[in-house]
Every structure is written in C-alpha cells, then in structure tokens.
Design a protein around this motif. Structure first.
Motif, short mmCIF file in Angstrom:
data_model
loop_
_atom_site.label_atom_id
_atom_site.label_comp_id
_atom_site.label_asym_id
_atom_site.label_seq_id
_atom_site.Cartn_x
_atom_site.Cartn_y
_atom_site.Cartn_z
N GLY A 1 -9.46 2.66 17.09
CA GLY A 1 -10.39 2.74 18.20
C GLY A 1 -10.68 1.43 18.90
N ALA B 1 -17.36 4.84 12.91
CA ALA B 1 -17.68 3.77 13.86
C ALA B 1 -18.53 2.68 13.21
N SER C 1 -12.29 4.73 13.80
CA SER C 1 -13.15 4.86 14.98
C SER C 1 -13.36 3.51 15.65
#
Length: 198
Positions: free
Chosen positions: A79, A150, A99
C-alpha cells in the motif's frame, strides 16, 4: 489525452534511475509500480529487489548498501506510504496484502551506540550508505495469504505465519502464528481464525 493517461501511470523515478544506470528491481510479468512508488536499491544489483507476477507496489522498497534483499511473491499488494527496508532479507509469500502506512524492518537501521550512530549518519550525508555496517540484522518472513493492517510495524526477526492477520497499528516483535490475529503494542494474540474463516 491517451498519452497523458499513459504518462500518469509511469513511474518516472524508476525510468530516470534506469536511464542513469542505477540498480532498481526485477519486475515479473504483470507486476506494477504505482507512479508514486519508490525503489532505493543501494546494493547496486537489481536482482536484490524482486517483485513477483501480478503484484502491485504503491510504497517504498529500500535496501542498504552493506546488505539487504526484498522478495515479493505473486499477487501481492504493498500500500501507499508503506516502507519495506532491508539490510538482510525481507520475504513476502504469495497473495500478501500490506495495507497503507506499514513499516517492515529487518534491522535496527542505526547502531545503538551514539558515537557509532553519529558516524553512520555523517557517512550517509557525506558519501552515501556505508558498505560495511552491523545493524543486528535478522530476516523477516511474511507467509502466503497474510494481511498486514494499516499503520502496523513489523520488526526484525519476525515471521508472520500463513494466513496471519496483523491488526492496524500493531507493533509486531514476535512471530505471528498461522491463521491468527494479533493486535496492540507490542502485538499479542487476539484469537485464532476458525476453519471457515481460513
């Protein structure tokens, strides 16, 4: 209009590095670098960063001059604003989802002793990354089908087992068992995935 659309999909940084004769990475069939992705291969060997078939990288991949290797399997996703920094080896299996804003390190990145740390930073500022350095390197392995949430941080020596899930914001200092979820700082086991969740 079509030409502008194509240019927006090109990673200009990668093109410029290759034109300058710098090492970047090996991109396998169908693998893509997002225009904002960054490759910093201080090893000087493009074979030290390998991105497998159909994987997409939006973040940063970096190796140190004294060592480091990054191997990404097939159908992986890295990501935006995620950073993978290797001084030993960081290996992602297949179908790994990383993420945004994740950090993965296989070393301390700087020496512990203040004088040695200052010497390293001075070397970087004046001449580039040192060719010889010890940063307590220990490889990181993220097995097939793992998901890193994340803002998580994976530290040196960690193995994330097959199908393992690291919750958003977790700081992982120990191995993650296969098909389990870890969370927190430091990350602890939250639960194991049931058979129908695997």
């Amino acid at each position: 209009m079509r030409l502008i659309s194509k240019i927006r999909r090109i990673n200009v940084d990668l093109v410029l590095q290759r034109l300058a004769g710098r090492a970047t990475c090996e991109l396998h069939s169908g693998a893509t670098l997002h225009p904002r992705a960054r490759i910093r291969n201080a090893r000087g060997d493009s074979g030290k960063i390998v991105i497998g078939p159909n994987s997409q990288v939006l973040g940063d991949l970096s190796t140190f001059a004294h060592g480091g290797e990054i191997r990404i399997g097939e159908w992986c996703y890295i990501g935006e604003a995620s950073r993978i920094w290797s001084a030993a080896l960081i290996e992602l299996g297949d179908r790994v989802l990383v993420s945004h804003s994740v950090n993965i390190f296989d070393s301390l990145t700087h020496p512990l002793h203040a004088a040695a740390r200052h010497a390293q930073v001075k070397q970087i500022f004046e001449h580039g990354h040192p060719q010889t350095l010890v940063l307590d390197e220990n490889p990181v392995k993220i097995r097939d089908d793992a998901w890193i949430g994340a803002g998580a941080m994976i530290l040196r020596g960690v193995t994330v087992g097959e199908g393992g899930i690291v919750a958003a914001g977790a700081v992982v200092t120990r191995d993650v068992p296969a098909y389990s979820i870890v969370a927190g700082n430091p990350a602890v086991l939250v639960r194991e995935l049931s058979a129908d969740e695997r």
